[in-house]
Design a protein around this motif. Structure first.
Motif, PDB file in Angstrom:
ATOM      1  N   LEU A   1       8.709  -2.166  -1.946  1.00  0.00           N
ATOM      2  CA  LEU A   1       7.436  -1.790  -1.631  1.00  0.00           C
ATOM      3  C   LEU A   1       6.375  -1.463  -1.953  1.00  0.00           C
ATOM      4  O   LEU A   1       5.713  -1.178  -2.157  1.00  0.00           O
ATOM      5  CB  LEU A   1       7.595  -2.704  -0.168  1.00  0.00           C
ATOM      6  CG  LEU A   1       5.882  -2.880   0.240  1.00  0.00           C
ATOM      7  CD1 LEU A   1       5.253  -4.230  -0.813  1.00  0.00           C
ATOM      8  CD2 LEU A   1       5.813  -3.103   1.978  1.00  0.00           C
ATOM      9  N   GLU A   2       7.526  -0.342  -1.907  1.00  0.00           N
ATOM     10  CA  GLU A   2       6.220   1.197  -1.834  1.00  0.00           C
ATOM     11  C   GLU A   2       5.577   1.267  -4.110  1.00  0.00           C
ATOM     12  O   GLU A   2       6.299   1.035  -4.280  1.00  0.00           O
ATOM     13  CB  GLU A   2       6.356   2.166  -1.452  1.00  0.00           C
ATOM     14  CG  GLU A   2       6.177   3.645  -1.845  1.00  0.00           C
ATOM     15  CD  GLU A   2       7.237   4.658  -0.958  1.00  0.00           C
ATOM     16  OE1 GLU A   2       6.647   6.487  -0.735  1.00  0.00           O
ATOM     17  OE2 GLU A   2       7.944   4.617  -0.407  1.00  0.00           O
ATOM     18  N   GLY A   3       4.704   2.268  -4.039  1.00  0.00           N
ATOM     19  CA  GLY A   3       4.525   1.898  -4.768  1.00  0.00           C
ATOM     20  C   GLY A   3       3.540   1.258  -5.802  1.00  0.00           C
ATOM     21  O   GLY A   3       2.046   1.722  -5.124  1.00  0.00           O
ATOM     22  N   LEU A   4       3.802   0.896  -6.878  1.00  0.00           N
ATOM     23  CA  LEU A   4       2.900   0.952  -7.257  1.00  0.00           C
ATOM     24  C   LEU A   4       2.158  -0.427  -7.365  1.00  0.00           C
ATOM     25  O   LEU A   4       2.757  -1.270  -6.316  1.00  0.00           O
ATOM     26  CB  LEU A   4       3.478   0.238  -8.744  1.00  0.00           C
ATOM     27  CG  LEU A   4       3.987   1.520 -10.573  1.00  0.00           C
ATOM     28  CD1 LEU A   4       4.570   1.209 -11.456  1.00  0.00           C
ATOM     29  CD2 LEU A   4       2.578   2.454 -10.250  1.00  0.00           C
TER      30      LEU A   4
ATOM     31  N   LEU B   1       2.563 -10.957   4.434  1.00  0.00           N
ATOM     32  CA  LEU B   1       1.689 -10.463   3.726  1.00  0.00           C
ATOM     33  C   LEU B   1       1.720 -10.000   2.337  1.00  0.00           C
ATOM     34  O   LEU B   1       1.167  -9.614   1.685  1.00  0.00           O
ATOM     35  CB  LEU B   1       0.690 -10.450   4.920  1.00  0.00           C
ATOM     36  CG  LEU B   1      -0.632  -9.163   4.212  1.00  0.00           C
ATOM     37  CD1 LEU B   1      -1.380 -10.645   3.478  1.00  0.00           C
ATOM     38  CD2 LEU B   1      -1.494  -9.124   5.361  1.00  0.00           C
ATOM     39  N   LEU B   2       2.456  -8.030   2.627  1.00  0.00           N
ATOM     40  CA  LEU B   2       2.767  -7.575   2.132  1.00  0.00           C
ATOM     41  C   LEU B   2       3.027  -7.211   0.745  1.00  0.00           C
ATOM     42  O   LEU B   2       3.530  -6.864  -0.113  1.00  0.00           O
ATOM     43  CB  LEU B   2       3.668  -5.633   2.649  1.00  0.00           C
ATOM     44  CG  LEU B   2       1.558  -5.381   3.928  1.00  0.00           C
ATOM     45  CD1 LEU B   2       2.841  -3.807   4.303  1.00  0.00           C
ATOM     46  CD2 LEU B   2       1.399  -5.136   3.131  1.00  0.00           C
ATOM     47  N   ASN B   3       4.546  -8.598   1.445  1.00  0.00           N
ATOM     48  CA  ASN B   3       5.631  -8.752   0.317  1.00  0.00           C
ATOM     49  C   ASN B   3       5.444  -9.755  -0.780  1.00  0.00           C
ATOM     50  O   ASN B   3       5.973 -10.045  -1.725  1.00  0.00           O
ATOM     51  CB  ASN B   3       7.333  -8.650   0.341  1.00  0.00           C
ATOM     52  CG  ASN B   3       8.203  -7.194   1.274  1.00  0.00           C
ATOM     53  OD1 ASN B   3       8.114  -6.897  -0.258  1.00  0.00           O
ATOM     54  ND2 ASN B   3       8.076  -7.238   2.085  1.00  0.00           N
ATOM     55  N   LYS B   4       4.888 -10.799   0.151  1.00  0.00           N
ATOM     56  CA  LYS B   4       4.457 -12.420  -0.473  1.00  0.00           C
ATOM     57  C   LYS B   4       2.646 -12.489  -1.403  1.00  0.00           C
ATOM     58  O   LYS B   4       2.908 -13.258  -1.870  1.00  0.00           O
ATOM     59  CB  LYS B   4       5.523 -13.139   0.101  1.00  0.00           C
ATOM     60  CG  LYS B   4       7.124 -13.066   0.187  1.00  0.00           C
ATOM     61  CD  LYS B   4       7.747 -13.875   1.269  1.00  0.00           C
ATOM     62  CE  LYS B   4       9.454 -14.290   0.878  1.00  0.00           C
ATOM     63  NZ  LYS B   4       9.683 -14.699   1.778  1.00  0.00           N
ATOM     64  N   LYS B   5       2.460 -11.712  -0.235  1.00  0.00           N
ATOM     65  CA  LYS B   5       0.753 -12.502  -0.503  1.00  0.00           C
ATOM     66  C   LYS B   5       0.091 -11.200  -0.965  1.00  0.00           C
ATOM     67  O   LYS B   5      -1.305 -11.191  -0.918  1.00  0.00           O
ATOM     68  CB  LYS B   5       0.190 -13.115   0.960  1.00  0.00           C
ATOM     69  CG  LYS B   5       0.693 -14.040   1.217  1.00  0.00           C
ATOM     70  CD  LYS B   5       0.647 -14.785   2.478  1.00  0.00           C
ATOM     71  CE  LYS B   5       1.279 -15.675   2.547  1.00  0.00           C
ATOM     72  NZ  LYS B   5       1.045 -17.098   3.907  1.00  0.00           N
TER      73      LYS B   5
ATOM     74  N   GLY C   1       3.395  -7.865  -8.894  1.00  0.00           N
ATOM     75  CA  GLY C   1       2.903  -9.006  -8.637  1.00  0.00           C
ATOM     76  C   GLY C   1       2.053  -9.566  -7.493  1.00  0.00           C
ATOM     77  O   GLY C   1       1.039 -10.515  -7.614  1.00  0.00           O
ATOM     78  N   THR C   2       3.335  -9.123  -6.297  1.00  0.00           N
ATOM     79  CA  THR C   2       2.735 -10.235  -5.054  1.00  0.00           C
ATOM     80  C   THR C   2       2.932  -9.258  -4.020  1.00  0.00           C
ATOM     81  O   THR C   2       2.708  -9.753  -2.848  1.00  0.00           O
ATOM     82  CB  THR C   2       3.997 -11.554  -4.451  1.00  0.00           C
ATOM     83  OG1 THR C   2       5.260 -10.663  -4.741  1.00  0.00           O
ATOM     84  CG2 THR C   2       3.609 -12.655  -5.787  1.00  0.00           C
ATOM     85  N   ARG C   3       3.421  -8.061  -4.878  1.00  0.00           N
ATOM     86  CA  ARG C   3       3.578  -6.665  -3.318  1.00  0.00           C
ATOM     87  C   ARG C   3       2.176  -5.771  -3.269  1.00  0.00           C
ATOM     88  O   ARG C   3       2.103  -5.372  -4.478  1.00  0.00           O
ATOM     89  CB  ARG C   3       4.872  -6.422  -3.524  1.00  0.00           C
ATOM     90  CG  ARG C   3       5.792  -7.200  -3.579  1.00  0.00           C
ATOM     91  CD  ARG C   3       7.363  -6.381  -3.533  1.00  0.00           C
ATOM     92  NE  ARG C   3       8.842  -6.762  -3.944  1.00  0.00           N
ATOM     93  CZ  ARG C   3       9.506  -6.356  -4.537  1.00  0.00           C
ATOM     94  NH1 ARG C   3       8.917  -5.481  -6.105  1.00  0.00           N
ATOM     95  NH2 ARG C   3      10.831  -7.803  -4.947  1.00  0.00           N
ATOM     96  N   SER C   4       2.044  -5.357  -2.145  1.00  0.00           N
ATOM     97  CA  SER C   4       1.054  -4.417  -2.035  1.00  0.00           C
ATOM     98  C   SER C   4       0.782  -3.154  -2.341  1.00  0.00           C
ATOM     99  O   SER C   4      -0.052  -2.571  -3.415  1.00  0.00           O
ATOM    100  CB  SER C   4       0.187  -4.092  -0.897  1.00  0.00           C
ATOM    101  OG  SER C   4       1.272  -3.188  -0.143  1.00  0.00           O
ATOM    102  N   GLY C   5       2.359  -2.537  -3.157  1.00  0.00           N
ATOM    103  CA  GLY C   5       2.443  -0.960  -3.162  1.00  0.00           C
ATOM    104  C   GLY C   5       2.195  -0.341  -2.087  1.00  0.00           C
ATOM    105  O   GLY C   5       1.778  -0.864  -1.192  1.00  0.00           O
ATOM    106  N   ASP C   6       1.483   1.020  -2.511  1.00  0.00           N
ATOM    107  CA  ASP C   6       1.197   2.049  -1.531  1.00  0.00           C
ATOM    108  C   ASP C   6      -0.576   1.404  -0.851  1.00  0.00           C
ATOM    109  O   ASP C   6      -1.010   0.774  -1.377  1.00  0.00           O
ATOM    110  CB  ASP C   6       0.862   3.397  -2.557  1.00  0.00           C
ATOM    111  CG  ASP C   6       1.777   4.142  -2.751  1.00  0.00           C
ATOM    112  OD1 ASP C   6       3.417   4.127  -2.478  1.00  0.00           O
ATOM    113  OD2 ASP C   6       1.436   5.023  -3.960  1.00  0.00           O
TER     114      ASP C   6
ATOM    115  N   THR D   1      10.504   8.994  -7.749  1.00  0.00           N
ATOM    116  CA  THR D   1      10.302   7.384  -8.409  1.00  0.00           C
ATOM    117  C   THR D   1       9.416   6.577  -7.527  1.00  0.00           C
ATOM    118  O   THR D   1       9.874   7.678  -6.306  1.00  0.00           O
ATOM    119  CB  THR D   1      11.552   6.086  -8.710  1.00  0.00           C
ATOM    120  OG1 THR D   1      10.937   5.258  -9.205  1.00  0.00           O
ATOM    121  CG2 THR D   1      12.787   6.619  -7.381  1.00  0.00           C
ATOM    122  N   SER D   2       8.422   5.812  -7.729  1.00  0.00           N
ATOM    123  CA  SER D   2       7.925   4.639  -7.024  1.00  0.00           C
ATOM    124  C   SER D   2       7.971   4.058  -5.351  1.00  0.00           C
ATOM    125  O   SER D   2       7.734   4.256  -4.478  1.00  0.00           O
ATOM    126  CB  SER D   2       6.768   4.462  -7.485  1.00  0.00           C
ATOM    127  OG  SER D   2       8.032   3.285  -8.786  1.00  0.00           O
TER     128      SER D   2
END
Length: 394
Positions: A229-232, A263-267, A235-240, A222-223
């Motif tokens: 936060l990891e993966g795809l 930054l990574l979770n919300k922006k 909407g507001t999360r960076s993923g990998d 699974t991603s």
């Protein structure tokens, strides 16, 4: 009718549904938003009728009491609804919890202990559980964990390549999330296709997004990882991303841990790339020629395409791909672009079926069946919670 009240508490919201897990009949559902903030609003729906309440709800205790009050005021009455259990969504179940659990004081303690792994989710989940147990002590309360479906991931999938002692000490591993949705949707695919040996990729695409590889009903990858936060791209999360980016931003831009987290979770994600986390707005802007939106859409669908290819390789082949959740169920453009160029895997979409977005959307000669399957996490939680219902008269 035997019903289950499903409670899904977020950091500032409570989503709920009263339903019969056998007939799938929904008696009522609603959403309380802005707990602990000004302008709180409760929307309660019974059939086609909608009731709205506005007020200040200081905490989840007041919020849940407001939910119970609106049931008694406008119906259906919970005291007459034949409730056999209350099912609670809990995000993080850690390494030990592999399925739904009857809530007792010891489980509450464990959910609290695991809050360090899900600081935005487990605390409000637990707050709602504690209040609900106090207000509704006569029925079993059952915790259904997002991570449980992925509990038995193969070690080579769940293990991060860091110092083993550090990983063990701080419980660092791939936990996976959206497990209730992935479990429900993969089972629906197997039922619709009449096979229990499928190699299926489920793409849960909402504001949060995750992919899973499921073989014969058992997830093998699974991603999402230790956190959602990891993966795809989301909407507001960076993923990998390269973890050294964080070191760079700390050293060069002076960002501390909290700033990097924000930054990574919300922006980040779609919002960070083009200013909107709503795929409808992003698609419209891309179609209008806005370069940043077009790039954001391309990055989003490329990441999806890459995961589909990787999971097909991990499973040694592919029988089905299922799109679900808000974006997955409603965006023909995302579905088409994310599978474009994968004909070598045996994937061929039917343009008209994809535009309609209902059921099977692949072409008749596609070796891989592609489907749109509406998720129903509340139904899945209700089914699991009902398994703990007390015998009649118990």
């Amino acid at each position: 009718m035997s019903t289950v009240l499903v409670v899904n508490a977020g950091s500032s919201s409570i989503k709920y549904q009263l339903l019969d897990p056998d007939t799938r009949e929904v008696s009522a559902k609603g959403l309380l938003e802005r707990i602990g903030q000004a302008g709180g609003e409760l929307t309660h729906r019974v059939g086609e009728e909608t009731t709205t309440r506005r007020g200040e709800y200081d905490d989840h205790g007041e919020g849940l009491q407001a939910v119970l009050d609106v049931f008694e005021e406008v119906g259906p009455s919970l005291s007459e609804a034949g409730i056999v259990a209350v099912g609670h969504r809990v995000v993080q179940g850690g390494k030990a919890i592999d399925g739904p659990r009857l809530v007792d004081d010891a489980l509450e303690t464990e959910i609290d202990r695991l809050a360090s792994l899900a600081p935005l989710h487990n605390p409000p989940n637990l707050a709602a559980i504690r209040v609900a147990r106090e207000l509704m002590p006569q029925v079993p309360h059952v915790a259904v964990f997002d991570t449980a479906f992925f509990h038995d991931l193969p070690d080579h999938s769940a293990t991060y390549a860091i110092d083993a002692a550090t990983a063990e000490q701080y419980a660092i591993r791939r936990y996976g999330f959206h497990g209730t949705s992935h479990k429900y949707v993969s089972a629906q695919v197997a039922e619709r296709l009449g096979r229990d040996d499928l190699r299926t990729i489920v793409l849960h695409l909402g504001n949060g997004a995750s992919a899973s590889a499921v073989v014969g009903g058992v997830p093998v990858d699974t991603s999402m990882g230790m956190t959602p936060l990891e993966g795809l791209v989301m909407g507001t999360r960076s993923g990998d991303l390269d973890p050294a980016i964080l070191f760079h931003l700390h050293r060069v831009a002076g960002l501390d841990v909290d700033a990097l987290d924000t930054l990574l979770n919300k922006k980040s994600g779609l919002l960070g790339m083009c200013g909107s986390n709503d795929m409808r707005d992003v698609t419209k802007a891309a179609d209008a020629g806005e370069a940043d939106a077009a790039l954001a859409l391309a990055v989003y669908t490329y990441r999806l395409r890459r995961y589909v290819g990787a999971y097909a390789a991990a499973m040694g082949g592919l029988d089905a791909v299922a799109f679900t959740a808000g974006v997955g169920e409603n965006s023909p453009r995302v579905r088409w672009d994310s599978l474009a160029g994968l004909e070598f895997l045996g994937i061929r979409l039917d343009e008209a079926r994809n535009a309609a977005g209902d059921g099977v959307i692949s072409a008749d000669d596609s070796a891989v069946t592609v489907l749109v399957v509406p998720t129903d996490e509340e139904l899945e939680i209700a089914r699991q919670a009902a398994g703990f219902a007390r015998p009649s008269g118990g």
